[in-house]
Motif scaffolding. Sequence first.
Motif, PDB file in Angstrom:
ATOM      1  N   GLY A 107     -10.253  10.747  -9.131  1.00 57.36           N
ATOM      2  CA  GLY A 107     -10.225  10.082  -7.841  1.00 57.36           C
ATOM      3  C   GLY A 107      -9.609   8.704  -7.959  1.00 57.36           C
ATOM      4  N   ARG A 108     -10.285   7.697  -7.364  1.00 59.86           N
ATOM      5  CA  ARG A 108      -9.711   6.346  -7.363  1.00 59.86           C
ATOM      6  C   ARG A 108      -9.743   5.693  -8.733  1.00 59.86           C
ATOM      7  NH1 ARG A 108     -14.579   5.858  -4.503  1.00 59.86           N
ATOM      8  NH2 ARG A 108     -16.186   4.683  -5.617  1.00 59.86           N
ATOM      9  N   ALA A 109     -10.713   6.079  -9.595  1.00 59.36           N
ATOM     10  CA  ALA A 109     -10.755   5.477 -10.936  1.00 59.36           C
ATOM     11  C   ALA A 109     -11.953   5.992 -11.719  1.00 59.36           C
ATOM     12  CB  ALA A 109     -10.839   3.953 -10.849  1.00 59.36           C
ATOM     13  N   ILE A 110     -11.709   6.331 -12.983  1.00 56.11           N
ATOM     14  CA  ILE A 110     -12.778   6.696 -13.911  1.00 56.11           C
ATOM     15  C   ILE A 110     -12.267   6.451 -15.316  1.00 56.11           C
ATOM     16  CG2 ILE A 110     -12.139   9.120 -14.332  1.00 56.11           C
ATOM     17  CD1 ILE A 110     -15.126   9.833 -13.977  1.00 56.11           C
ATOM     18  N   SER A 111     -13.169   6.312 -16.261  1.00 60.92           N
ATOM     19  CA  SER A 111     -12.793   6.294 -17.672  1.00 60.92           C
ATOM     20  C   SER A 111     -13.701   7.243 -18.424  1.00 60.92           C
ATOM     21  CB  SER A 111     -12.880   4.878 -18.265  1.00 60.92           C
ATOM     22  OG  SER A 111     -14.170   4.318 -18.091  1.00 60.92           O
ATOM     23  N   ASP A 149      -5.888  -3.413 -13.826  1.00 59.33           N
ATOM     24  CA  ASP A 149      -7.338  -3.260 -13.662  1.00 59.33           C
ATOM     25  C   ASP A 149      -7.984  -2.757 -14.943  1.00 59.33           C
ATOM     26  OD1 ASP A 149      -7.119  -4.122 -11.070  1.00 59.33           O
ATOM     27  OD2 ASP A 149      -7.276  -2.131 -10.160  1.00 59.33           O
ATOM     28  N   TRP A 150      -7.316  -1.821 -15.631  1.00 59.09           N
ATOM     29  CA  TRP A 150      -7.855  -1.319 -16.889  1.00 59.09           C
ATOM     30  C   TRP A 150      -7.899  -2.416 -17.947  1.00 59.09           C
ATOM     31  CZ3 TRP A 150     -10.919   1.793 -19.175  1.00 59.09           C
ATOM     32  CH2 TRP A 150     -10.802   2.078 -20.536  1.00 59.09           C
ATOM     33  N   ASP A 172     -18.474   9.600 -19.801  1.00 59.28           N
ATOM     34  CA  ASP A 172     -17.636   8.913 -18.824  1.00 59.28           C
ATOM     35  C   ASP A 172     -18.367   7.726 -18.217  1.00 59.28           C
ATOM     36  OD1 ASP A 172     -19.161   9.807 -16.536  1.00 59.28           O
ATOM     37  OD2 ASP A 172     -18.119  11.719 -16.613  1.00 59.28           O
ATOM     38  N   SER A 173     -17.630   6.976 -17.397  1.00 56.73           N
ATOM     39  CA  SER A 173     -18.162   5.738 -16.821  1.00 56.73           C
ATOM     40  C   SER A 173     -19.155   5.987 -15.701  1.00 56.73           C
ATOM     41  CB  SER A 173     -17.003   4.868 -16.323  1.00 56.73           C
ATOM     42  OG  SER A 173     -16.141   5.595 -15.471  1.00 56.73           O
ATOM     43  N   HIS A 207     -10.651   5.839 -22.208  1.00 60.95           N
ATOM     44  CA  HIS A 207      -9.362   5.583 -21.577  1.00 60.95           C
ATOM     45  C   HIS A 207      -9.490   5.902 -20.089  1.00 60.95           C
ATOM     46  CE1 HIS A 207      -9.416   9.824 -22.817  1.00 60.95           C
ATOM     47  NE2 HIS A 207      -8.672  10.052 -21.756  1.00 60.95           N
ATOM     48  N   PRO A 208      -8.583   5.378 -19.250  1.00 66.41           N
ATOM     49  CA  PRO A 208      -8.737   5.487 -17.799  1.00 66.41           C
ATOM     50  C   PRO A 208      -7.933   6.645 -17.198  1.00 66.41           C
ATOM     51  CG  PRO A 208      -7.020   3.910 -18.284  1.00 66.41           C
ATOM     52  CD  PRO A 208      -7.495   4.452 -19.616  1.00 66.41           C
TER      53      PRO A 208
END
Length: 320
Positions: free
Chosen positions: A116-120, A285-286, A97-98, A77-78
């Motif tokens: 931060g700006r994005a991770i999953s 985006d997700w 994680d990604s 999940h993001p």
Amino acid sequence: MSESEQTAPVVRGGRDRVPGRPVRELLAPRETALGGSTVVRRLLPNLGRRMVGAWCFVDHYGPDDIADEPGMQVPPHPHTGLQTVSWLHEGEVLHRDSLGSLQTVRPRELGLMTAGRAISHSEESPREHARLLHGAQLWVALPDAHRHTDPAFEHHADLPAVTTAGLHGTVILGSLDGARSPGTVHTPLVGVDLTLREGAAARLPLEPDFEYAVLTMSGLTEVDGVRMEPGSMLYLGSGRRELPLRALADGSLLLLGGEPFEEKLVMWWNFVGRTGEEITRAREDWMSGTRFGTVRGYEGAPVPAPQLPVTPLKARGRLG
């Protein structure tokens, strides 16, 4: 953990509800099913109390007997705009994680993920796991200056401690009484795991500019004279220079605190942002498979995002 059932907009931030004095406000948990057989007690956000410093989300789970169960199973999940803190008293959690991180987090080790700006990411009990699972999942809101930073994951097995007669404190984040955690922080805050032996009495030094809350993980304790049972959280306000603690039985507590978070926030599902449009874009985006990367190795599909609410998502703070 993924807060997949939360679909309504939730407003965070501002000093308007931060008393400039000590208080004793007992927060009742809300039980929520999460990740297969795991049931959590949600303490933050809570009715009338949404943040403690930059701490914006607190789940307490267990101790659960998972000897004949898969245990925690939270699919990919993001996240944006926050840090996650995985904290265990019993059991193990396998983090992926990604970024390609693969780490087993064990009791009283710090697993700290900066979205931060994005991770999953995903979290699961290993196939061969301990009988009991007991811990807390916490989120820290990132300030505007750092919320678009590169995502990162840290694992710290050795953390500094403070001790006194009958009390042992492990500093998770920030610092207490000269002991400082190696975990990265972006606002003035503190998180400390406290273990007390039956009959112990202590007075913890505090920062008067911080607001604080205490979560009881186990045992029976008194916090500033208030009797605390497992799964309960006591909000303490600010203006304190010390906190009296007493153990009525062997017990453990989480002390959370920090400078009141002034920025206006919108928090929806697993995203922390500043505008409804920003949250909508993160969801898109997700769902389109962009920006958040891929978690490899988890046996299962990613969590789809819930539908956005009809009511526009708006950020508010102490002035609005």
